[in-house]
Write a protein that holds these residues in place. Structure first.
Motif, PDB file in Angstrom:
ATOM      1  N   MET A  61      50.306  50.180  47.429  1.00  0.00           N
ATOM      2  CA  MET A  61      50.308  49.616  46.087  1.00  0.00           C
ATOM      3  C   MET A  61      48.976  48.904  45.911  1.00  0.00           C
ATOM      4  O   MET A  61      48.481  48.276  46.839  1.00  0.00           O
ATOM      5  N   ALA A  62      48.388  49.006  44.725  1.00  0.00           N
ATOM      6  CA  ALA A  62      47.147  48.287  44.436  1.00  0.00           C
ATOM      7  C   ALA A  62      47.290  47.618  43.072  1.00  0.00           C
ATOM      8  O   ALA A  62      47.975  48.144  42.186  1.00  0.00           O
ATOM      9  N   LYS A  63      46.665  46.476  42.912  1.00  0.00           N
ATOM     10  CA  LYS A  63      46.833  45.741  41.651  1.00  0.00           C
ATOM     11  C   LYS A  63      46.393  46.598  40.463  1.00  0.00           C
ATOM     12  O   LYS A  63      45.401  47.327  40.517  1.00  0.00           O
ATOM     13  N   GLU A  64      47.160  46.491  39.406  1.00  0.00           N
ATOM     14  CA  GLU A  64      46.982  47.325  38.212  1.00  0.00           C
ATOM     15  C   GLU A  64      45.568  47.268  37.648  1.00  0.00           C
ATOM     16  O   GLU A  64      45.049  48.275  37.145  1.00  0.00           O
ATOM     17  N   GLU A  65      44.913  46.105  37.764  1.00  0.00           N
ATOM     18  CA  GLU A  65      43.578  45.935  37.194  1.00  0.00           C
ATOM     19  C   GLU A  65      42.572  46.951  37.743  1.00  0.00           C
ATOM     20  O   GLU A  65      41.665  47.382  37.038  1.00  0.00           O
ATOM     21  N   ARG A  86      51.158  42.625  39.084  1.00  0.00           N
ATOM     22  CA  ARG A  86      51.421  41.453  39.919  1.00  0.00           C
ATOM     23  C   ARG A  86      52.070  40.342  39.105  1.00  0.00           C
ATOM     24  O   ARG A  86      51.848  40.209  37.919  1.00  0.00           O
ATOM     25  N   GLY A  87      52.906  39.545  39.785  1.00  0.00           N
ATOM     26  CA  GLY A  87      53.507  38.388  39.155  1.00  0.00           C
ATOM     27  C   GLY A  87      54.763  38.685  38.360  1.00  0.00           C
ATOM     28  O   GLY A  87      55.290  37.829  37.670  1.00  0.00           O
ATOM     29  N   MET A  88      55.238  39.925  38.438  1.00  0.00           N
ATOM     30  CA  MET A  88      56.459  40.282  37.726  1.00  0.00           C
ATOM     31  C   MET A  88      57.126  41.446  38.434  1.00  0.00           C
ATOM     32  O   MET A  88      56.534  42.091  39.281  1.00  0.00           O
ATOM     33  N   GLY A 113      51.782  39.484  49.036  1.00  0.00           N
ATOM     34  CA  GLY A 113      51.425  39.791  47.655  1.00  0.00           C
ATOM     35  C   GLY A 113      49.971  39.551  47.305  1.00  0.00           C
ATOM     36  O   GLY A 113      49.466  40.074  46.322  1.00  0.00           O
ATOM     37  N   THR A 114      49.271  38.772  48.097  1.00  0.00           N
ATOM     38  CA  THR A 114      47.862  38.495  47.864  1.00  0.00           C
ATOM     39  C   THR A 114      47.227  38.071  49.189  1.00  0.00           C
ATOM     40  O   THR A 114      47.932  37.786  50.151  1.00  0.00           O
ATOM     41  N   ARG A 115      45.900  38.045  49.207  1.00  0.00           N
ATOM     42  CA  ARG A 115      45.201  37.655  50.427  1.00  0.00           C
ATOM     43  C   ARG A 115      45.411  36.186  50.741  1.00  0.00           C
ATOM     44  O   ARG A 115      45.472  35.347  49.847  1.00  0.00           O
ATOM     45  N   SER A 116      45.491  35.887  52.024  1.00  0.00           N
ATOM     46  CA  SER A 116      45.552  34.498  52.467  1.00  0.00           C
ATOM     47  C   SER A 116      44.139  33.921  52.460  1.00  0.00           C
ATOM     48  O   SER A 116      43.239  34.480  53.081  1.00  0.00           O
ATOM     49  N   ARG A 117      43.938  32.837  51.742  1.00  0.00           N
ATOM     50  CA  ARG A 117      42.608  32.214  51.666  1.00  0.00           C
ATOM     51  C   ARG A 117      42.250  31.497  52.967  1.00  0.00           C
ATOM     52  O   ARG A 117      41.077  31.295  53.269  1.00  0.00           O
ATOM     53  N   THR A 118      43.260  31.114  53.722  1.00  0.00           N
ATOM     54  CA  THR A 118      43.026  30.341  54.949  1.00  0.00           C
ATOM     55  C   THR A 118      43.126  31.189  56.212  1.00  0.00           C
ATOM     56  O   THR A 118      42.757  30.744  57.291  1.00  0.00           O
ATOM     57  N   GLY A 119      43.670  32.398  56.072  1.00  0.00           N
ATOM     58  CA  GLY A 119      43.909  33.228  57.252  1.00  0.00           C
ATOM     59  C   GLY A 119      45.283  32.986  57.847  1.00  0.00           C
ATOM     60  O   GLY A 119      45.742  33.734  58.711  1.00  0.00           O
ATOM     61  N   ALA A 126      60.072  39.037  47.962  1.00  0.00           N
ATOM     62  CA  ALA A 126      61.295  39.831  48.139  1.00  0.00           C
ATOM     63  C   ALA A 126      61.082  41.342  47.992  1.00  0.00           C
ATOM     64  O   ALA A 126      61.908  42.126  48.441  1.00  0.00           O
ATOM     65  N   GLY A 127      59.972  41.752  47.381  1.00  0.00           N
ATOM     66  CA  GLY A 127      59.739  43.180  47.152  1.00  0.00           C
ATOM     67  C   GLY A 127      59.774  44.019  48.422  1.00  0.00           C
ATOM     68  O   GLY A 127      60.321  45.125  48.435  1.00  0.00           O
TER      69      GLY A 127
END
Length: 194
Positions: A61-65, A86-88, A113-119, A126-127
């Motif tokens: 899956m890749a973000k729609e943008e 994303r987000g829905m 659902g998104t990258r971890s900024r801290t690692g 739930a998806g």
């Protein structure tokens, strides 16, 4: 798909030149049948890195943008990616993912659902649990460990498939299923970070 194979060859040369890529546990990966591959997410480099280290082709899956860029959209579809809002709750993306698993393919997800900024490993959504419970796919946890600094070591560790059969019969929630996956990923990270 010739473009997937071509891209894999190019990415393999690039990543193995730029990083010391170490792959562990690839023998755990099922050689056939549907597989839900779930991994932590620390960088935009994660999808291609999994693509070159996984024994089978992966659909992500890749973000729609990303699919709104004309040339990129064409490439993404040809390398087995499909869009997700994303987000829905995106019913179309959920149906596409389930259809791929029904066909015996490999679906790659980053449950956070998104990258971890801290690692650090975050909370899974739930998806991922939805796909695990609504399909008969084998669920393979994976951990990516490293900083992606040039010439540094990057580890990709594939864990043993998680047995979801009894959990499917036990009617656990999608979030509970995701939590189980995240715990397995956490164990892989902790065990192999030394």
């Amino acid at each position: 798909m010739w473009l997937y194979k071509f891209g894999k060859a190019i990415c393999t040369a690039y990543y193995k030149f730029l990083y010391k890529v170490e792959v562990m546990g690839a023998n755990h990966f099922p050689k056939e049948g549907s597989v839900l591959l779930v991994s932590n997410h620390i960088s935009n480099n994660d999808p291609p890195l999994l693509g070159i280290t996984c024994p089978r082709e992966i659909s992500f899956m890749a973000k729609e943008e990303l699919f709104k860029v004309p040339v990129l959209k064409s490439i993404l579809y040809r390398i087995r990616a499909f869009p997700v809002k994303r987000g829905m709750s995106d019913r179309t993306a959920l149906k596409t993912g389930l259809a791929l698993l029904k066909e015996g393919q490999v679906l790659g997800l980053f449950p956070e659902g998104t990258r971890s900024r801290t690692g650090e490993l975050g909370t899974g959504l739930a998806g991922a649990g939805f796909f695990a419970l609504r399909s008969n796919a084998q669920v393979v946890p994976c951990a990516i460990i490293g900083s992606y600094k040039p010439f540094s070591k990057i580890k990709v560790i594939y864990g043993e498939p998680i047995d979801f059969e009894s959990m499917r019969l036990g009617k656990i929630s999608a979030q509970e299923a995701t939590d189980i996956m995240m715990e397995k990923i956490r164990e892989l990270i902790e065990k192999n970070s030394k």
